[in-house]
Design an enzyme around this catalytic site. Structure first.
Site, PDB file in Angstrom:
ATOM      1  N   HIS A 139      -2.035   7.029   3.323  1.00 24.68           N
ATOM      2  CA  HIS A 139      -0.572   7.044   3.392  1.00 24.68           C
ATOM      3  C   HIS A 139      -0.050   8.240   2.587  1.00 24.68           C
ATOM      4  O   HIS A 139      -0.403   8.416   1.411  1.00 24.68           O
ATOM      5  CB  HIS A 139       0.009   5.773   2.776  1.00 24.68           C
ATOM      6  N   CYS A 198       0.809  -1.224   0.000  1.00 25.64           N
ATOM      7  CA  CYS A 198       0.000   0.000   0.000  1.00 25.64           C
ATOM      8  C   CYS A 198       0.846   1.280   0.000  1.00 25.64           C
ATOM      9  O   CYS A 198       0.421   2.311  -0.511  1.00 25.64           O
ATOM     10  CB  CYS A 198      -0.945   0.002   1.191  1.00 25.64           C
TER      11      CYS A 198
HETATM   12  P1  NAP Z   1      -6.497  -7.644   9.824  1.00 23.72           P
HETATM   13  O1  NAP Z   1      -7.365  -6.470  10.095  1.00 23.72           O
HETATM   14  O2  NAP Z   1      -5.634  -8.156  10.925  1.00 23.72           O
HETATM   15  O3  NAP Z   1      -7.436  -8.850   9.286  1.00 23.72           O
HETATM   16  C1  NAP Z   1      -6.902 -10.140   9.104  1.00 23.72           C
HETATM   17  C2  NAP Z   1      -7.924 -11.124   8.553  1.00 23.72           C
HETATM   18  O4  NAP Z   1      -7.273 -12.412   8.416  1.00 23.72           O
HETATM   19  C3  NAP Z   1      -9.127 -11.343   9.476  1.00 23.72           C
HETATM   20  O5  NAP Z   1     -10.262 -11.627   8.690  1.00 23.72           O
HETATM   21  C4  NAP Z   1      -8.718 -12.583  10.265  1.00 23.72           C
HETATM   22  O6  NAP Z   1      -9.815 -13.338  10.736  1.00 23.72           O
HETATM   23  C5  NAP Z   1      -7.983 -13.378   9.198  1.00 23.72           C
HETATM   24  N1  NAP Z   1      -7.052 -14.329   9.814  1.00 23.72           N
HETATM   25  C6  NAP Z   1      -6.109 -14.065  10.747  1.00 23.72           C
HETATM   26  N2  NAP Z   1      -5.468 -15.210  11.109  1.00 23.72           N
HETATM   27  C7  NAP Z   1      -6.029 -16.210  10.365  1.00 23.72           C
HETATM   28  C8  NAP Z   1      -5.849 -17.610  10.296  1.00 23.72           C
HETATM   29  N3  NAP Z   1      -4.940 -18.243  11.047  1.00 23.72           N
HETATM   30  N4  NAP Z   1      -6.605 -18.333   9.427  1.00 23.72           N
HETATM   31  C9  NAP Z   1      -7.530 -17.731   8.645  1.00 23.72           C
HETATM   32  N5  NAP Z   1      -7.776 -16.388   8.692  1.00 23.72           N
HETATM   33  C10 NAP Z   1      -7.038 -15.637   9.523  1.00 23.72           C
HETATM   34  O7  NAP Z   1      -5.492  -7.369   8.602  1.00 23.72           O
HETATM   35  P2  NAP Z   1      -5.717  -6.392   7.326  1.00 23.72           P
HETATM   36  O8  NAP Z   1      -5.127  -5.069   7.590  1.00 23.72           O
HETATM   37  O9  NAP Z   1      -7.124  -6.502   6.890  1.00 23.72           O
HETATM   38  O10 NAP Z   1      -4.749  -7.061   6.252  1.00 23.72           O
HETATM   39  C11 NAP Z   1      -5.143  -8.184   5.459  1.00 23.72           C
HETATM   40  C12 NAP Z   1      -4.087  -8.433   4.395  1.00 23.72           C
HETATM   41  O11 NAP Z   1      -4.013  -7.302   3.513  1.00 23.72           O
HETATM   42  C13 NAP Z   1      -2.675  -8.602   4.976  1.00 23.72           C
HETATM   43  O12 NAP Z   1      -1.991  -9.567   4.213  1.00 23.72           O
HETATM   44  C14 NAP Z   1      -2.053  -7.218   4.799  1.00 23.72           C
HETATM   45  O13 NAP Z   1      -0.641  -7.267   4.700  1.00 23.72           O
HETATM   46  C15 NAP Z   1      -2.682  -6.785   3.482  1.00 23.72           C
HETATM   47  N6  NAP Z   1      -2.781  -5.338   3.279  1.00 23.72           N
HETATM   48  C16 NAP Z   1      -3.311  -4.526   4.239  1.00 23.72           C
HETATM   49  C17 NAP Z   1      -3.424  -3.155   3.984  1.00 23.72           C
HETATM   50  C18 NAP Z   1      -4.015  -2.187   4.969  1.00 23.72           C
HETATM   51  O14 NAP Z   1      -4.008  -0.972   4.690  1.00 23.72           O
HETATM   52  N7  NAP Z   1      -4.531  -2.648   6.132  1.00 23.72           N
HETATM   53  C19 NAP Z   1      -3.000  -2.627   2.766  1.00 23.72           C
HETATM   54  C20 NAP Z   1      -2.478  -3.496   1.794  1.00 23.72           C
HETATM   55  C21 NAP Z   1      -2.383  -4.841   2.060  1.00 23.72           C
HETATM   56  P3  NAP Z   1     -10.429 -13.116  12.242  1.00 23.72           P
HETATM   57  O15 NAP Z   1     -11.163 -11.828  12.183  1.00 23.72           O
HETATM   58  O16 NAP Z   1     -11.300 -14.286  12.400  1.00 23.72           O
HETATM   59  O17 NAP Z   1      -9.259 -13.077  13.172  1.00 23.72           O
END
Ligand code: NAP
Length: 366
Positions: A257, A162
């Site tokens: 960002h 991002c």
């Molecule tokens: P997040 O808020 O921590 O959400 C994580 C998700 O993954 C939740 O749905 C969680 O489920 C699930 N999860 C966690 N552990 C798991 C497991 N062991 N098995 C199956 N599902 C699991 O993270 P996020 O910010 O949304 O990021 C998600 C992805 O996008 C990451 O790879 C991150 O690097 C990428 N990303 C994020 C952003 C950003 O701005 N946030 C930008 C670009 C890319 P539960 O709710 O059930 O725990």
């Protein structure tokens, strides 16, 4: 046109919630399947996100009633998605790199295309890292990826980190106009939503700046070279330029960002006015084909001295536009500017949906 049913892995997280709301009224896609960790599995989506919903807009009623599945139970998930005719799945999982890589491959091997936000596959040699305004042709490696792995209709396509989104399109517009960018120094100020939910502890963040985000500077310095790179003999060759030096900081902003960028050009150097003209006239394939998630103007230049600002500019044009300002000469390289993009929309779910629109247009999601 009947909407195409799709699934979302990681649907309960920060990026997952953005997918769910951005797809509420999407003209092509409709969410029919949601999965997350075993902690959420078995609950109705509305119950799984109760108390941790982060967005002003809410989920569609039919999504609130879907039962969240365990994303790790691939055979069950694939059977359920096939029953619901899901054409592909968005992946917004936050797990270890090896687990994510293996899980996404298992879905693809079982015939479900995966459009991912995770970093696990960004350096896999037959996986495209797409920003549709820049390198839509990189998607053409997908048939080879399917052949290499003996996959049928399944494949993996990813979007980049991002933090690079706020300057990659402005940079590409300049390169496309004939101004080779050889050097780039960037300092990012990255929002807390970039760390997911619950993310960084409030006591670490309020009244503070954290000058370190694990792995971010390496991603910022390397991913642009794959995106600007070429495909030859079925593999990606990184671009030689620009050489990038990055400092990435976490700041107490909720979304958006910001990047302060200095650029050094090759022999041909544009004037400040020429750069503004290149940016304001730039359009990519998503704009030419009028994709639903595409901003009308991918780069918006603000003349005011004090813009862009996250609160005022991050939601510009569906939160998919990059907003740029403060373009001026640089005392060390050639020019400098400040750029902003919405990290969970352009940098995550919105970017993933734009990738899906591109891949559907190219016939990979039929
Ligand atoms: P997040 O808020 O921590 O959400 C994580 C998700 O993954 C939740 O749905 C969680 O489920 C699930 N999860 C966690 N552990 C798991 C497991 N062991 N098995 C199956 N599902 C699991 O993270 P996020 O910010 O949304 O990021 C998600 C992805 O996008 C990451 O790879 C991150 O690097 C990428 N990303 C994020 C952003 C950003 O701005 N946030 C930008 C670009 C890319 P539960 O709710 O059930 O725990």
């Amino acid at each position: 046109m009947a909407k195409i049913p799709v699934g979302v892995l990681g649907a309960t997280g920060m990026v997952g919630q953005n997918y769910i709301t951005l797809l509420n009224d999407h003209p092509w896609f409709k969410v029919r399947y949601v999965a997350a960790s075993p902690r959420s599995a078995g609950k109705k989506y509305a119950d799984a996100v109760a108390g941790r919903w982060q967005l002003a807009e809410t989920y569609a009623p039919h999504v609130g009633g879907l039962v969240v599945q365990d994303a790790n139970d691939v055979s069950r998930a694939v059977a359920a998605m096939k029953r619901k005719s899901c054409a592909f799945v968005f992946s917004a999982l936050e797990m270890g790199k090896d687990e994510t890589r293996a899980l996404e491959e298992a879905y693809a091997a079982a015939g479900i295309p995966v459009i991912s936000n995770a970093s696990a596959h960004r350096w896999t040699n037959d996986v495209p890292v797409l920003i549709p305004e820049i390198n839509p042709h990189h998607a053409d490696i997908i048939p080879l990826q399917q052949k290499n792995r003996g996959w049928g209709r399944g494949f993996i396509a990813v979007k980049p980190n991002c933090s690079i989104q706020s300057y990659m399109i402005p940079l590409h517009a300049l390169v496309q106009a004939g101004y080779l960018v050889k050097k780039l120094i960037v300092t990012t100020m990255q929002a807390v939503s970039g760390a997911g939910y619950p993310g960084v502890a409030s006591l670490d963040m309020i009244d503070n700046i954290v000058p370190y985000i694990g792995g971010e500077e390496e991603k910022t310095e390397n991913e642009p070279l794959k995106i600007f790179g070429a495909i030859a003999d079925g593999i990606f060759y990184n671009a030689a330029f620009p050489k990038i030096s990055a400092c990435c900081n976490r700041v107490p902003v909720i979304d958006g960002h910001t990047a302060c960028v200095s650029l050094g050009f090759g022999v041909k150097r544009p004037s400040i006015d020429e750069i503004k003209e290149v940016w304001s006239s730039f359009k990519g394939l998503p704009q030419e084909l009028n994709f639903p998630m595409a901003p009308e103007h991918p780069v918006i230049y603000r003349e005011e001295d004090n813009r862009p600002q996250p609160r005022k500019d991050r939601d510009c044009d569906k939160a998919m536009a990059v907003v740029v300002g403060r373009l001026r000469p640089c005392n060390v390289l050639d020019i400098r500017f400040t750029a902003l993009s919405h990290n969970t929309v352009r940098g995550a779910a919105g970017g993933g949906i734009l990738n899906a629109e591109l891949l559907r247009h190219k016939g990979f999601l039929n």
